[in-house]
Design a protein around this motif. Structure first.
Motif, short mmCIF file in Angstrom:
data_model
loop_
_atom_site.label_atom_id
_atom_site.label_comp_id
_atom_site.label_asym_id
_atom_site.label_seq_id
_atom_site.Cartn_x
_atom_site.Cartn_y
_atom_site.Cartn_z
N PHE A 18 0.85 -1.19 0.00
CA PHE A 18 0.00 0.00 0.00
C PHE A 18 0.88 1.24 0.00
O PHE A 18 1.96 1.25 0.58
N SER A 19 0.40 2.28 -0.67
CA SER A 19 1.11 3.56 -0.66
C SER A 19 0.11 4.68 -0.85
O SER A 19 -1.05 4.45 -1.17
N HIS A 20 0.58 5.89 -0.68
CA HIS A 20 -0.28 7.05 -0.88
C HIS A 20 -0.58 7.18 -2.37
O HIS A 20 0.31 7.08 -3.20
N ALA A 21 -1.83 7.41 -2.68
CA ALA A 21 -2.24 7.62 -4.07
C ALA A 21 -1.94 9.06 -4.45
O ALA A 21 -1.50 9.87 -3.63
N SER A 22 -2.20 9.39 -5.70
CA SER A 22 -2.05 10.76 -6.15
C SER A 22 -3.32 11.16 -6.88
O SER A 22 -4.13 10.32 -7.24
N GLY A 23 -3.48 12.45 -7.09
CA GLY A 23 -4.65 12.91 -7.83
C GLY A 23 -5.74 13.39 -6.89
O GLY A 23 -5.51 13.67 -5.72
N PRO A 24 -6.98 13.48 -7.42
CA PRO A 24 -8.07 14.03 -6.62
C PRO A 24 -8.44 13.10 -5.46
O PRO A 24 -8.22 11.91 -5.51
N GLY A 25 -8.98 13.65 -4.43
CA GLY A 25 -9.40 12.87 -3.28
C GLY A 25 -9.16 13.63 -2.00
O GLY A 25 -9.57 13.21 -0.93
N GLY A 26 -8.43 14.72 -2.10
CA GLY A 26 -8.24 15.60 -0.96
C GLY A 26 -7.45 14.98 0.18
O GLY A 26 -6.52 14.22 -0.02
N GLN A 27 -7.86 15.34 1.39
CA GLN A 27 -7.13 14.94 2.58
C GLN A 27 -7.07 13.42 2.71
O GLN A 27 -6.06 12.87 3.14
N ASN A 28 -8.12 12.72 2.31
CA ASN A 28 -8.14 11.26 2.40
C ASN A 28 -6.98 10.65 1.61
O ASN A 28 -6.25 9.79 2.11
N VAL A 29 -6.79 11.12 0.38
CA VAL A 29 -5.73 10.59 -0.47
C VAL A 29 -4.36 10.95 0.08
O VAL A 29 -3.42 10.16 0.03
N ASN A 30 -4.25 12.14 0.65
CA ASN A 30 -2.95 12.58 1.16
C ASN A 30 -2.55 11.88 2.45
O ASN A 30 -1.36 11.73 2.72
N LYS A 31 -3.50 11.46 3.27
CA LYS A 31 -3.18 10.90 4.58
C LYS A 31 -3.28 9.38 4.65
O LYS A 31 -2.62 8.76 5.48
N VAL A 32 -4.11 8.76 3.79
CA VAL A 32 -4.37 7.33 3.89
C VAL A 32 -3.73 6.61 2.71
O VAL A 32 -3.82 7.07 1.57
N ALA A 33 -3.08 5.50 2.98
CA ALA A 33 -2.43 4.72 1.92
C ALA A 33 -3.51 3.93 1.17
O ALA A 33 -3.83 2.79 1.53
N THR A 34 -4.08 4.53 0.13
CA THR A 34 -5.18 3.88 -0.58
C THR A 34 -4.75 3.21 -1.88
O THR A 34 -5.50 2.42 -2.43
N ARG A 35 -3.56 3.50 -2.40
CA ARG A 35 -3.10 2.82 -3.61
C ARG A 35 -2.68 1.40 -3.24
O ARG A 35 -1.94 1.19 -2.28
N VAL A 36 -3.17 0.44 -3.99
CA VAL A 36 -2.86 -0.97 -3.74
C VAL A 36 -2.06 -1.50 -4.91
O VAL A 36 -2.47 -1.38 -6.06
N THR A 37 -0.90 -2.09 -4.61
CA THR A 37 -0.09 -2.76 -5.63
C THR A 37 -0.09 -4.23 -5.29
O THR A 37 0.31 -4.62 -4.19
N LEU A 38 -0.56 -5.04 -6.25
CA LEU A 38 -0.69 -6.47 -6.04
C LEU A 38 0.24 -7.19 -7.01
O LEU A 38 0.18 -6.94 -8.22
N THR A 39 1.10 -8.05 -6.49
CA THR A 39 2.06 -8.78 -7.32
C THR A 39 1.80 -10.27 -7.21
O THR A 39 1.64 -10.80 -6.11
N HIS A 40 1.75 -10.94 -8.34
CA HIS A 40 1.59 -12.39 -8.38
C HIS A 40 2.99 -12.98 -8.38
O HIS A 40 3.71 -12.87 -9.37
N ARG A 41 3.41 -13.58 -7.29
CA ARG A 41 4.80 -14.05 -7.14
C ARG A 41 5.24 -15.04 -8.22
O ARG A 41 6.34 -14.89 -8.75
N PRO A 42 4.45 -16.07 -8.55
CA PRO A 42 4.93 -17.06 -9.53
C PRO A 42 5.23 -16.46 -10.92
O PRO A 42 6.17 -16.89 -11.59
N THR A 43 4.46 -15.47 -11.34
CA THR A 43 4.65 -14.91 -12.69
C THR A 43 5.36 -13.57 -12.67
O THR A 43 5.88 -13.15 -13.70
N GLY A 44 5.35 -12.89 -11.52
CA GLY A 44 5.96 -11.57 -11.45
C GLY A 44 5.07 -10.47 -12.00
O GLY A 44 5.48 -9.32 -12.06
N LEU A 45 3.84 -10.79 -12.40
CA LEU A 45 2.91 -9.79 -12.90
C LEU A 45 2.42 -8.92 -11.75
O LEU A 45 2.21 -9.41 -10.64
N SER A 46 2.21 -7.65 -12.04
CA SER A 46 1.83 -6.72 -11.00
C SER A 46 0.78 -5.74 -11.53
O SER A 46 0.82 -5.35 -12.68
#
Length: 123
Positions: A18-46
């Motif tokens: 999880f990390s901080h997102a960017s773009g519109p969303g105001g204080q919620n986006v700036n303070k809460v880690a809403t960006r989700v990065t999901l990686t599939h370990r066997p294939t390396g796809l993300s």
């Protein structure tokens, strides 16, 4: 080709960050880690998702997109295997009789041209 259907993912194969997102969303986006990065370990796809302001919604979307990506990758691999088999089949099939006849006639014509290339005898 039909749209690939997402397949269920094995949670043990996934790495989530999880990390901080960017773009519109105001204080919620700036303070809460809403960006989700999901990686599939066997294939390396993300996949990385920051479409909604909620982390739970982004987690759901990330899983759906990763499942669709894996399904599309499997479908493309299957299609490539089918194409390779078809290409091999086309290469191995016998030539039609008309094509063989034309091929032999061309060889005969070329042989007759070459046979006329002898030394000129002086008598």
């Amino acid at each position: 080709m039909s749209t690939p259907q997402p397949s269920p993912l094995d949670e043990n194969d996934l790495e989530e960050s999880f990390s901080h997102a960017s773009g519109p969303g105001g204080q919620n986006v700036n303070k809460v880690a809403t960006r989700v990065t999901l990686t599939h370990r066997p294939t390396g796809l993300s996949v990385s998702v920051q479409d909604t302001r909620s982390q739970a919604g982004n987690r759901r979307l990330a899983r759906e997109r990763l499942a669709a990506l894996l399904a599309r990758r499997d479908a493309e691999a299957h299609e490539a295997a089918v194409q390779a088999r078809e290409k091999q089949r086309r290469r191995k099939r016998p030539r039609p009789a008309g094509v063989k006849r034309a091929f032999r006639e061309g060889k005969r014509r070329r042989a007759s041209v070459k046979s006329g290339r002898g030394r000129v005898r002086e008598e």
